[in-house]
Design a protein around this motif. Structure first.
Motif, short mmCIF file in Angstrom:
data_model
loop_
_atom_site.label_atom_id
_atom_site.label_comp_id
_atom_site.label_asym_id
_atom_site.label_seq_id
_atom_site.Cartn_x
_atom_site.Cartn_y
_atom_site.Cartn_z
N PRO A 84 0.80 -1.23 0.00
CA PRO A 84 0.00 0.00 0.00
C PRO A 84 0.83 1.28 0.00
O PRO A 84 0.35 2.33 -0.40
CB PRO A 84 -0.81 -0.10 1.30
N ILE A 85 2.09 1.21 0.41
CA ILE A 85 2.95 2.39 0.46
C ILE A 85 3.62 2.65 -0.89
O ILE A 85 4.09 3.76 -1.15
CB ILE A 85 4.00 2.22 1.58
N LEU A 86 3.64 1.68 -1.79
CA LEU A 86 4.36 1.83 -3.07
C LEU A 86 3.90 3.02 -3.90
O LEU A 86 4.75 3.73 -4.47
CB LEU A 86 4.27 0.53 -3.86
N PRO A 87 2.60 3.31 -4.04
CA PRO A 87 2.22 4.50 -4.83
C PRO A 87 2.77 5.80 -4.24
O PRO A 87 3.22 6.68 -4.98
CB PRO A 87 0.69 4.49 -4.79
N LEU A 88 2.77 5.91 -2.93
CA LEU A 88 3.32 7.11 -2.30
C LEU A 88 4.83 7.21 -2.54
O LEU A 88 5.35 8.29 -2.82
CB LEU A 88 3.02 7.12 -0.81
N LEU A 89 5.51 6.07 -2.43
CA LEU A 89 6.94 6.07 -2.71
C LEU A 89 7.24 6.43 -4.16
O LEU A 89 8.22 7.13 -4.45
CB LEU A 89 7.54 4.71 -2.36
N PHE A 90 6.38 6.00 -5.08
CA PHE A 90 6.56 6.34 -6.49
C PHE A 90 6.38 7.84 -6.71
O PHE A 90 7.17 8.46 -7.45
CB PHE A 90 5.58 5.54 -7.36
N ILE A 91 5.39 8.43 -6.08
CA ILE A 91 5.16 9.87 -6.22
C ILE A 91 6.35 10.64 -5.64
O ILE A 91 6.83 11.61 -6.25
CB ILE A 91 3.84 10.27 -5.53
N VAL A 92 6.84 10.23 -4.50
CA VAL A 92 8.01 10.88 -3.91
C VAL A 92 9.22 10.73 -4.82
O VAL A 92 9.99 11.68 -5.02
CB VAL A 92 8.29 10.30 -2.51
N PHE A 93 9.39 9.58 -5.43
CA PHE A 93 10.51 9.36 -6.35
C PHE A 93 10.40 10.27 -7.57
O PHE A 93 11.40 10.85 -8.00
CB PHE A 93 10.56 7.89 -6.77
N VAL A 94 9.20 10.39 -8.13
CA VAL A 94 9.01 11.25 -9.31
C VAL A 94 9.30 12.71 -8.96
O VAL A 94 9.98 13.42 -9.73
CB VAL A 94 7.58 11.08 -9.88
N VAL A 95 8.82 13.17 -7.81
CA VAL A 95 9.10 14.55 -7.40
C VAL A 95 10.60 14.73 -7.20
O VAL A 95 11.17 15.76 -7.61
CB VAL A 95 8.31 14.88 -6.11
N TRP A 96 11.25 13.77 -6.62
CA TRP A 96 12.70 13.86 -6.40
C TRP A 96 13.45 13.93 -7.73
O TRP A 96 14.38 14.72 -7.90
CB TRP A 96 13.16 12.65 -5.60
N VAL A 97 13.04 13.12 -8.72
CA VAL A 97 13.70 13.13 -10.03
C VAL A 97 13.47 14.47 -10.72
O VAL A 97 14.39 15.04 -11.32
CB VAL A 97 13.18 11.96 -10.90
N ILE A 98 12.26 15.02 -10.60
CA ILE A 98 11.97 16.31 -11.24
C ILE A 98 12.80 17.42 -10.59
O ILE A 98 13.39 18.25 -11.28
CB ILE A 98 10.46 16.63 -11.16
N LEU A 99 12.86 17.44 -9.27
CA LEU A 99 13.63 18.47 -8.60
C LEU A 99 15.13 18.28 -8.81
O LEU A 99 15.89 19.25 -8.83
CB LEU A 99 13.32 18.47 -7.10
N ARG A 100 15.57 17.09 -8.98
CA ARG A 100 16.99 16.80 -9.17
C ARG A 100 17.44 17.15 -10.59
O ARG A 100 18.62 17.43 -10.80
CB ARG A 100 17.19 15.30 -8.90
N SER A 101 16.52 17.17 -11.55
CA SER A 101 16.89 17.37 -12.95
C SER A 101 17.14 18.84 -13.30
O SER A 101 17.52 19.12 -14.41
CB SER A 101 15.81 16.80 -13.86
N LYS A 102 16.90 19.78 -12.40
CA LYS A 102 17.17 21.18 -12.70
C LYS A 102 18.66 21.37 -12.89
O LYS A 102 19.46 20.77 -12.17
CB LYS A 102 16.66 22.08 -11.56
#
Length: 110
Positions: A84-102
């Motif tokens: 049940p935590i996997l979707p939240l972890l995926f959203i956090v990962f996507v936000v991290w990748v977006i913020l990291r790509s600047k």
């Protein structure tokens, strides 16, 4: 009021006498039945030893199977908690990748 207090004292006294009689009866029964208990323990001792031996052998044989079942159950429990935590972890990962790509050179030049 005095009659009520006397009634309470009489009740406590009767309960004390009854408890004393029951304790005496218990001591007498224990002493009378002690030889029977000792004989039964002597007769049943080989059966108790046999029970312990069979239980030990079963534990030796079934111990690894039970251990594997417990480990599989713990893995299933961990998966049931994590899924049940996997979707939240995926959203956090996507936000991290977006913020990291600047790009790192966005600082204002002097």
């Amino acid at each position: 009021m005095i009659a009520l207090a006397l009634l309470a004292v009489a009740t406590v006294a009767v309960c004390g006498v009854v408890l004393l009689m029951m304790a005496a009866l218990k001591v007498v029964l224990w002493l009378v039945l002690l030889p029977v208990r000792l004989v039964l323990h002597i007769i049943l001792l080989p059966l108790l030893l046999l029970k312990a031996l069979i239980g030990g052998l079963l534990l030796l044989v079934l111990g690894p199977v039970i251990l594997i079942a417990v480990i599989a159950g713990l893995i299933a429990l961990a998966a049931a908690i994590m899924v049940p935590i996997l979707p939240l972890l995926f959203i956090v990962f996507v936000v991290w990748v977006i913020l990291r790509s600047k790009p790192a050179s966005t600082a204002i030049a002097r």
